[in-house]
Design a protein around this motif. Structure first.
Motif, mmCIF file in Angstrom:
data_model
loop_
_atom_site.group_PDB
_atom_site.id
_atom_site.type_symbol
_atom_site.label_atom_id
_atom_site.label_comp_id
_atom_site.label_asym_id
_atom_site.label_seq_id
_atom_site.Cartn_x
_atom_site.Cartn_y
_atom_site.Cartn_z
ATOM 1 N N SER A 16 0.715 -1.232 0.146
ATOM 2 C CA SER A 16 -0.148 -0.075 -0.056
ATOM 3 C C SER A 16 0.896 1.088 0.074
ATOM 4 O O SER A 16 0.359 2.407 -0.459
ATOM 5 N N THR A 17 2.027 1.271 0.234
ATOM 6 C CA THR A 17 3.109 2.251 0.248
ATOM 7 C C THR A 17 3.065 2.938 -1.151
ATOM 8 O O THR A 17 3.427 4.139 -1.290
ATOM 9 N N TYR A 18 2.890 2.182 -2.114
ATOM 10 C CA TYR A 18 2.986 2.795 -3.467
ATOM 11 C C TYR A 18 1.874 3.835 -3.774
ATOM 12 O O TYR A 18 1.853 4.296 -4.666
ATOM 13 N N GLY A 19 0.596 3.171 -2.887
ATOM 14 C CA GLY A 19 -0.528 4.022 -3.329
ATOM 15 C C GLY A 19 -1.044 3.780 -4.668
ATOM 16 O O GLY A 19 -0.836 2.839 -5.207
ATOM 17 N N SER A 20 -1.602 4.706 -5.440
ATOM 18 C CA SER A 20 -2.313 4.577 -6.658
ATOM 19 C C SER A 20 -1.598 5.269 -7.826
ATOM 20 O O SER A 20 -1.722 5.266 -8.868
ATOM 21 N N LEU A 21 -0.136 5.388 -7.236
ATOM 22 C CA LEU A 21 0.876 6.114 -8.463
ATOM 23 C C LEU A 21 1.112 4.981 -9.473
ATOM 24 O O LEU A 21 0.996 5.482 -10.622
ATOM 25 N N PRO A 22 1.497 3.739 -9.295
ATOM 26 C CA PRO A 22 1.509 2.769 -10.271
ATOM 27 C C PRO A 22 0.362 2.649 -11.297
ATOM 28 O O PRO A 22 0.599 2.572 -12.595
ATOM 29 N N THR A 23 -0.902 2.818 -10.763
ATOM 30 C CA THR A 23 -2.257 2.573 -11.412
ATOM 31 C C THR A 23 -2.170 3.979 -12.333
ATOM 32 O O THR A 23 -2.550 3.892 -13.649
ATOM 33 N N VAL A 24 -1.812 5.082 -11.958
ATOM 34 C CA VAL A 24 -1.814 6.465 -12.719
ATOM 35 C C VAL A 24 -0.686 6.488 -13.681
ATOM 36 O O VAL A 24 -1.201 6.973 -14.794
ATOM 37 N N LEU A 25 0.355 5.686 -13.368
ATOM 38 C CA LEU A 25 1.617 6.134 -14.306
ATOM 39 C C LEU A 25 1.083 5.163 -15.578
ATOM 40 O O LEU A 25 1.360 5.393 -16.920
ATOM 41 N N HIS A 42 5.378 -4.020 -11.928
ATOM 42 C CA HIS A 42 5.507 -5.192 -10.904
ATOM 43 C C HIS A 42 5.942 -4.303 -9.657
ATOM 44 O O HIS A 42 6.782 -3.182 -9.590
ATOM 45 N N LEU A 43 5.494 -4.691 -8.491
ATOM 46 C CA LEU A 43 5.674 -3.988 -7.213
ATOM 47 C C LEU A 43 6.312 -4.832 -6.266
ATOM 48 O O LEU A 43 6.255 -6.056 -6.168
ATOM 49 N N SER A 44 7.534 -4.220 -5.962
ATOM 50 C CA SER A 44 8.520 -4.992 -4.876
ATOM 51 C C SER A 44 8.157 -5.246 -3.567
ATOM 52 O O SER A 44 7.450 -4.305 -3.145
ATOM 53 N N GLU A 45 8.514 -6.215 -2.877
ATOM 54 C CA GLU A 45 8.083 -6.524 -1.686
ATOM 55 C C GLU A 45 9.534 -7.116 -1.073
ATOM 56 O O GLU A 45 10.005 -8.244 -1.227
ATOM 57 N N TYR A 46 10.137 -6.150 -0.487
ATOM 58 C CA TYR A 46 11.371 -6.691 0.153
ATOM 59 C C TYR A 46 11.696 -6.325 1.570
ATOM 60 O O TYR A 46 11.049 -5.391 1.879
ATOM 61 N N VAL A 47 12.444 -7.079 2.350
ATOM 62 C CA VAL A 47 12.568 -6.943 3.847
ATOM 63 C C VAL A 47 13.727 -6.079 4.234
ATOM 64 O O VAL A 47 14.828 -6.403 3.913
ATOM 65 N N THR A 48 13.443 -5.032 5.077
ATOM 66 C CA THR A 48 14.653 -4.176 5.652
ATOM 67 C C THR A 48 14.537 -4.412 7.052
ATOM 68 O O THR A 48 15.392 -3.665 7.720
ATOM 69 N N GLY A 258 3.510 8.992 -1.791
ATOM 70 C CA GLY A 258 2.004 8.371 -1.087
ATOM 71 C C GLY A 258 0.850 9.233 -1.107
ATOM 72 O O GLY A 258 0.165 9.162 -0.708
ATOM 73 N N ALA A 259 1.124 10.367 -1.800
ATOM 74 C CA ALA A 259 -0.069 11.456 -1.819
ATOM 75 C C ALA A 259 -1.432 10.755 -2.634
ATOM 76 O O ALA A 259 -0.867 10.082 -3.584
ATOM 77 N N GLU A 260 -2.310 10.965 -2.174
ATOM 78 C CA GLU A 260 -3.469 10.540 -2.777
ATOM 79 C C GLU A 260 -4.524 11.578 -2.863
ATOM 80 O O GLU A 260 -4.977 12.287 -1.938
#
Length: 476
Positions: A16-25, A42-48, A258-260
């Motif tokens: 959810s950190t990506y928000g709607s930015l991928p869709t808008v792009l 493709h959205l990344s899921e990585y562990v920090t 993250g802005a919506e």
């Protein structure tokens, strides 16, 4: 079809950190016609947030994930946020240095939103009690090794950025780098425990200068038995850098990612970056961004609403200077005193008031210190009119005090191993090494003097006591 991979930053636990930015792009790309291809997202899921995981571990896992993509042309583009920027830069470096170990996949466009290339002043907060409490409430660890990387002046971040400074321009090979960052902290997210979250010259987490790959390596080297430091400058290949006015590091209102709904500034800037299709087009966009940044700097006054009267913020360009004290044998000089000077008399008393905004030593490399400087105060600036009444002056003209120099006083000036006090030449000016919204790594290298008393030969076969040896002359 172009494949676009999104890579998030530190401590993220949900896409959810990506928000709607991928869709808008994706939708914007579909409307762009021939100038931009439809995007496969493709959205990344990585562990920090695991304390055992370091940057190199994530780079290896990132490479493994890329191998699993179906890339018919072996090509992808990438949009990152925060720590994701230096992560992908680390992958590019690993791919170049170890081509047999990393996938031969071509990264075309790397658009980095608020990239923490040189780290963040908040990294120390993450390792404090406050950071650990936050991690405890979120059910995850704070990610110690990644925070170590992100601390200002960390050996890892300095090495990676020096590789960029002394490396080759990637644009002729079809890899285009872009750093985009907002210039206003989201003051609703201000943390009273740590003022860095509301710091001017940053987006609330990353300083503008720390996001900019247009960096400089300044070496102040001391010739043998000399008291003068000679200055050598190396500048990085030009990289596209864009300031997005009014945007912050995070948050649903001002967040650069993250802005919506997503900010039109972010979307438009990313689309402009992804449309670059040649080295010439990249150079043109670099120049356009520089002009736009200049326009932003000219309109630098912010009037923050408050209860009685607006709080005035003058968003002067800042510079980040990371200096490392060592000798010509690579030994860090932890206790040496480094002092900036100004004016023909090379005096610290002549430094302009307000030039130093922050100073932070690296916890793992105490001989490495990051200084946050007001570039406008150092370089001089015309008077600024009050936007509420142009007949009034908000700030008087700032006068520079050149030349700016450095004075280094080691503690071990006598003994078997010693170092000599040194200063920059009066003909050199450190301001030449500092750029607005840029980082400069300054290596101060003193000559390590070894006395002949460290090793002597004698023909006297009668026992001699040398537990208090005479130093004697220095070895040539």
């Amino acid at each position: 079809m172009s494949t676009l991979v999104f890579v998030h930053g530190w401590s993220v636990t949900t896409t959810s950190t990506y928000g709607s930015l991928p869709t808008v792009l994706r939708d914007r790309a579909a409307q762009a016609g021939s100038s931009l291809r439809v995007l496969d997202i493709h959205l990344s899921e990585y562990v920090t947030f695991d304390d055992r995981i370091g940057m190199d571990d994530i780079v290896r896992a990132f490479d493994h994930a890329l191998r699993g993509l179906s890339l018919p042309d072996g090509h992808f583009d990438c949009v990152t946020h925060s720590t994701g920027g230096p992560l992908v830069m680390a992958w590019l470096r690993a791919q170049r240095e170890h081509p047999r170990l990393y996938a031969p996949i071509h990264l075309g466009h790397l658009v980095m939103l608020a990239p923490a290339h040189f780290g963040s002043a908040l990294a120390k907060l993450g390792k404090s009690v406050v950071g650990r409490l936050k991690a405890w409430f979120d059910g995850v660890e704070p990610g110690q090794r990644i925070l170590d990387w992100l601390e200002l002046g960390s050996p890892e971040s300095v090495a990676q950025n020096l590789d960029v400074v002394h490396g080759t321009d990637l644009a002729p090979g079809g890899t285009y780098l872009f750093s985009l960052i907002g210039d206003r902290p989201d003051r609703s997210l201000y943390d009273v425990v740590n003022s860095y979250t509301g710091e001017d010259g940053s987006d609330g987490v990353v300083r503008l200068a720390a996001a900019n790959l247009n960096a400089t390596h300044c070496v102040l080297a001391q010739p043998v038995a000399s008291s003068t430091l000679s200055m050598t400058l190396t500048r990085a290949p030009r990289t596209a850098f864009k300031i997005l006015p009014g945007l912050a590091h995070s948050g649903s209102k001002q967040g650069i990612m993250g802005a919506e709904p997503p900010s039109p500034l972010t979307v438009d800037a990313i689309v402009r970056c992804l449309a670059v299709d040649s080295a010439a087009a990249y150079v043109a966009l670099c120049a356009a961004f520089a002009v736009e940044n200049g326009q932003r700097d000219a309109d630098r006054v912010e009037l923050e609403p408050s209860l009685f009267s607006p709080r005035v913020h003058i968003h002067d360009p800042r510079s980040l200077m990371i200096f490392r004290l060592l000798d010509d044998r690579g030994e860090p000089l932890v206790n040496a005193q480094f002092q900036l000077t100004a004016g023909p008399e090379a005096s610290a008393d002549h430094l302009p008031q307000g030039f130093m905004l922050d100073r932070q030593a690296n916890s793992r490399s105490p001989a490495t210190v990051a200084m946050f400087l007001n570039h406008s105060v150092l370089a001089g600036e015309a008077a600024i009119a009050d936007p509420r009444d142009p007949t009034k002056t908000l700030r008087d003209r700032l006068l520079p005090h050149p030349p700016y120099g450095a004075h280094v006083a080691p503690v071990d000036v006598t003994g078997l191993i010693r170092h000599l006090v040194a200063s920059t030449a009066r003909t050199d000016d450190l301001l030449d090494a500092l750029g607005p919204h840029e980082t400069t790594i300054v290596d101060v290298v003193l000559s390590r003097r070894v006395a002949e008393g460290v090793f002597r030969l004698t023909q006297n076969l009668v026992a001699e006591d040398f537990h208090n040896p005479l130093a004697g002359a220095d070895i040539a």
